[in-house]
Design a protein around this motif. Sequence first.
Motif, PDB file in Angstrom:
ATOM      1  N   LYS A 176       0.826  -1.297   0.333  1.00 26.60           N
ATOM      2  CA  LYS A 176       0.061   0.012  -0.180  1.00 26.60           C
ATOM      3  C   LYS A 176       0.574   0.896  -0.107  1.00 26.60           C
ATOM      4  N   GLU A 226       1.245   5.299  -0.816  1.00 26.28           N
ATOM      5  CA  GLU A 226       0.279   7.156   0.422  1.00 26.28           C
ATOM      6  C   GLU A 226      -0.703   7.184  -0.163  1.00 26.28           C
ATOM      7  N   ARG A 227      -1.451   8.284  -0.220  1.00 25.55           N
ATOM      8  CA  ARG A 227      -2.457   8.973  -0.718  1.00 25.55           C
ATOM      9  C   ARG A 227      -3.209   7.821  -0.823  1.00 25.55           C
ATOM     10  N   VAL A 228      -4.003   7.447   0.027  1.00 29.29           N
ATOM     11  CA  VAL A 228      -5.130   6.859   0.066  1.00 29.29           C
ATOM     12  C   VAL A 228      -6.187   7.208   0.142  1.00 29.29           C
ATOM     13  N   LYS A 229      -7.234   6.975  -0.932  1.00 28.52           N
ATOM     14  CA  LYS A 229      -8.247   7.872  -0.807  1.00 28.52           C
ATOM     15  C   LYS A 229      -9.549   7.197   0.645  1.00 28.52           C
ATOM     16  N   TYR A 249      -7.158   3.144  -5.833  1.00 28.46           N
ATOM     17  CA  TYR A 249      -7.134   4.192  -5.330  1.00 28.46           C
ATOM     18  C   TYR A 249      -7.970   4.010  -4.119  1.00 28.46           C
ATOM     19  N   GLY A 279      -4.193   3.053  -3.237  1.00 26.01           N
ATOM     20  CA  GLY A 279      -2.939   4.634  -3.138  1.00 26.01           C
ATOM     21  C   GLY A 279      -3.550   4.978  -4.060  1.00 26.01           C
ATOM     22  N   GLU A 280      -2.824   6.117  -3.900  1.00 21.66           N
ATOM     23  CA  GLU A 280      -2.798   7.211  -5.689  1.00 21.66           C
ATOM     24  C   GLU A 280      -2.417   6.812  -7.292  1.00 21.66           C
TER      25      GLU A 280
END
Length: 524
Positions: free
Chosen positions: A2, A4-7, A94, A98-99
């Motif tokens: 995983k 960073e920046r997981v919605k 997302y 993550g992004e």
Amino acid sequence: MKFERVKPLDAILATAEKKSLHRSLGALQLTLFGIGCVIGTGIFVLTSAGAQKAGPGLMLAFAIAGLICVVAALCYAEIAAMIPVAGSAYTYTYSVMGELLAWTVGWALVLEYAVAASAVSVGWSGYFTGTILNQFLGIQLPAFLAAGPLALGGAPGGFINLPAVVIALLITWLLMIGTTESARVNAVLVAIKVTALTAFIILTLPRAEAEMFNPFLPAGVFGGLGSGVGAVGAAATIFFAYVGFDAVSTAAEETRDPQKNVPIGLIGSLLFCTVFYILVAAGAIGTIGGQPIMGPNGIPFPAGSAELARQCAMPEYAEMLVCSNEALAHVLRQIGFSGIGNMLGIAAFVALPSVILILLFGQTRIFFVMSRDGLLPEGLSKIHPKWKTPYVVTAITGGVVAFAAAFLPVGQLADIANAGTLYAFFMVAIAVMMLRKTEPNRPRKFKTPALWLVGPLTIAGCLFLFLNLPFEAMIVLPAWGAIGMVIYYLYGYRKSHLGRGIVEVHESEIDEIAPHIPGVDEPR
């Protein structure tokens, strides 16, 4: 893994709950929608390309590709029921991984929707020139306007596929001005396609002869990695015949009881189409034969290649199934049903543009969501004040689709589209398994049975088919991905809403734009 920046999944679901769109679709409507998406150029056109790769083993190729799609659909069913929002595999990734990985999936979906739309445009062109112009109007379109170069390196044949360009641009224009297709129209088009293929099966299967299937696997089961031949190589291409079933998941927001009806729509449409496809392949090969044209090394000439084009120009090969641009209509003409063959050609001519529309709309929907997330310039999602459509991204997408349709053959386009689709399916299977670990207590009204087996099977199956695509198609995905990563780090990483602390999602806003998905959006 995983990034960073997981919605936040709860934010996505909260937005879906706020939307005011009436949930009106049931299991039957979703199944019909899935059938409408799936039955298109794959069966009407790629039958000849698949036969050139596998011969009568085309029937096995349909079964292999269908089986991999079924296990992928089981994964889609669980995650689509859990996250019944727009954005498909992009949104799922997302919310779980993550992004960065979501960007790669969204970028790969361009290869599914936009390139597939190009392939369908080329397939439609074959039926337009073969049935409408030649058979009915007696017009022979000049060769240089009827097809693009047959190989990327240049080959004899045409210069530009003008009909494919025209239909792609026409559908783009319709999408831009806001033409709305109703569920009734979609049901009619599905009925036309299913009726045409049913008539084909009824007329051909009773006339099938056992000797036409011998040898059954002239190129073997495995043609070798990167060769694109053999039953598995044909399955990698024929996989395109199933592309579109995942569009059912994009209708989750408009579905009554999506936890129940989305899985039925996904799996029901796939099972129906798989049986149908195998019967069609049996009818085509059993009547006029489907043996490939072999090269001097005992390996079939590559489908869509210059070498095959030269062979098909010879009188002894010209009437073979593998040389036809309108395979099923050609089979019926060969066995004495010219009138019905022409009617089948008309059915393809009438129905295939709806598939182009669905694919183009799916592409603009993905781009719209990515733009709203800040990963692409927000100008791409600009809505026309009069038409109420995202006309900028639609025009750009349509232009790219028309360009690809102008110069590439359907077989190459299908293989490229498959590469993007297989990657998306691959990531969805991983996302489902990760959600079982990270969100074990979240309600699941549909759970993929034996996920410990189905998930890895989906991953292995997608990787297996990818490695059996022609080498040229395999290298397109990483090359396209590299371009995407440059764009992401130059723009998306800095402009991302999530990266700037804006966690509200915008998927539901796409329902404010027209046109709506054919056969999905009911009058409000």
